[in-house]
Design an enzyme around this catalytic site. Structure first.
Site, PDB file in Angstrom:
ATOM      1  N   SER A 182      -0.385   4.852   4.108  1.00  0.00           N
ATOM      2  CA  SER A 182      -1.653   5.011   4.806  1.00  0.00           C
ATOM      3  C   SER A 182      -1.633   6.280   5.666  1.00  0.00           C
ATOM      4  O   SER A 182      -1.389   7.372   5.150  1.00  0.00           O
ATOM      5  CB  SER A 182      -1.955   3.756   5.620  1.00  0.00           C
ATOM      6  OG  SER A 182      -3.281   3.746   6.090  1.00  0.00           O
ATOM      7  N   ASP A 278      -9.636   0.880  -2.683  1.00  0.00           N
ATOM      8  CA  ASP A 278      -9.186   1.483  -1.432  1.00  0.00           C
ATOM      9  C   ASP A 278     -10.151   2.581  -1.007  1.00  0.00           C
ATOM     10  O   ASP A 278     -10.592   3.386  -1.844  1.00  0.00           O
ATOM     11  CB  ASP A 278      -7.777   2.062  -1.626  1.00  0.00           C
ATOM     12  CG  ASP A 278      -7.052   2.324  -0.315  1.00  0.00           C
ATOM     13  OD1 ASP A 278      -7.621   3.030   0.550  1.00  0.00           O
ATOM     14  OD2 ASP A 278      -5.925   1.840  -0.158  1.00  0.00           O
ATOM     15  N   HIS A 308      -7.057  -1.641   0.429  1.00  0.00           N
ATOM     16  CA  HIS A 308      -6.116  -0.956   1.310  1.00  0.00           C
ATOM     17  C   HIS A 308      -5.152  -1.949   1.962  1.00  0.00           C
ATOM     18  O   HIS A 308      -5.557  -2.886   2.628  1.00  0.00           O
ATOM     19  CB  HIS A 308      -6.871  -0.198   2.397  1.00  0.00           C
ATOM     20  CG  HIS A 308      -6.017   0.763   3.170  1.00  0.00           C
ATOM     21  ND1 HIS A 308      -5.592   1.960   2.633  1.00  0.00           N
ATOM     22  CD2 HIS A 308      -5.501   0.710   4.425  1.00  0.00           C
ATOM     23  CE1 HIS A 308      -4.862   2.609   3.521  1.00  0.00           C
ATOM     24  NE2 HIS A 308      -4.796   1.865   4.609  1.00  0.00           N
TER      25      HIS A 308
END
Length: 339
Positions: A182, A278, A308
């Site tokens: 991330s 995502d 995500h």
């Protein structure tokens, strides 16, 4: 992992909203494979909310606290140098590793506004155990209190320390990888670019659904992923916090967002993994394409129905997420093998 405790712990703080919103979420869940469905998908999490962020900052460090038996975890304070500030890191070593061993510099997620090195205990100790590598997880400074380039400076400083201390640490400086998930993946990509420009060797970059492009926060047509875990509102808040100002079409500051770099030639090989639900899907796919077009070996793994951080929630519970993490580990193993 990052989201497992965060999303569970924020249930009390998140507001479910009107029945219509819940109904919309149920309809959207049709795109998510049954094995990836989780109660937190019904929570409209917004980390720009001060209360939510404060709670997240408390619970995120508890995520992924379990580590592999036998892996030694040490907290270190890397001393400041002429070029780099002092920075806190955690190191992971397994007795199976034989010097000179490979090394992985790992950068945690959390949008650059939350998170801590210790939340990666599970993953980092797994890498150390199964690869026999030294793993260093960086406890970089968080935004908005410490905007760009604080986090980037901390991470590049840790990489330079790895090289300067290679002999003492028993690692092979020719087998150092940089990775993250991330926001940590975005920082890892920027660290690799900066390292390349300053001639600090990096063998490989491992990027899990990386946060690469601040211009995604300018989009007015977010996809269905807007409903899941990391939303456009959270993304705008995170980038604004990190950049020290709202994202703009043009921003010439170096290394602020990895996707802004025009010339990607000469960067180390990469593995990029992201789900098609995502928020970062488009920017990640585009970055992988541009790396390949620039002559950089890049493996792109696209996971159908993955939102995500789904692997953080469901690793070990959903076969596809276990396979996703195993694929990342296998790519790292291959990249760090001795020549």
């Amino acid at each position: 992992m990052t989201l497992r405790r965060v999303l569970s712990g924020l249930g009390a703080a998140a507001t479910l909203g009107a029945a219509a919103a819940i109904s919309a979420r149920r309809r959207a869940l049709a795109a998510v494979p049954r094995e990836l469905r989780h109660p937190v998908l019904f929570l409209p999490l917004n980390f720009s909310n001060p209360v939510t962020l404060a709670i997240a900052r408390r619970v995120v460090p508890l995520a992924g606290a379990a580590s592999r038996p036998g892996v030694r975890i040490e907290q270190r304070t890397l001393p400041a140098t002429t070029d780099d500030p002092s920075v806190e890191v955690l190191t992971y070593q397994a007795p199976s590793g034989q010097a000179p061993r490979a090394a992985l510099l790992w950068i945690h997620g959390g949008g650059t506004v939350m998170g801590a090195a210790q939340q990666e205990n599970t993953w980092c100790s797994r890498v150390a155990d199964e690869l026999g590598a030294l793993v260093v997880s960086v406890d970089y400074r968080l935004a908005p209190e410490n905007p760009y380039p604080a986090a980037l400076d901390d991470c590049i400083g840790a990489l330079r320390w790895l090289h300067a201390s290679a002999a003492a640490l028993g690692i092979d400086p020719a087998r150092i990888a940089v990775g993250g998930e991330s926001a940590g993946g975005g920082l890892a990509a920027a660290v690799v670019q900066r390292a390349h420009d300053s001639r600090v060797p990096v063998r490989f970059q491992l990027l899990l659904y990386p946060m690469l492009d601040d211009r995604t926060a300018l989009r007015v047509d977010p996809p269905n992923s807007a409903l899941y875990t990391w939303t456009p509102d959270s993304n705008r808040f995170a980038w604004t916090s990190y950049l020290g100002r709202p994202p703009q079409d043009r921003d010439d500051r170096p290394y602020i967002a990895a996707a802004r770099r025009k010339n990607l030639a000469g960067l180390p090989p990469a593995w990029i993994g992201v789900g098609d639900l995502d928020l970062f899907h488009d920017e990640d796919v585009d970055y992988a394409r541009r790396l390949s077009e620039a002559g950089v070996a890049c493996e792109l793994r696209l996971e159908p129905g993955m939102y995500h951080g789904a692997d953080a929630l469901l690793d070990g519970k959903a076969p596809s997420m276990t396979a996703f993490r195993t694929a990342a580990l296998d790519a790292l193993r291959t990249a760090l093998a001795k020549p």
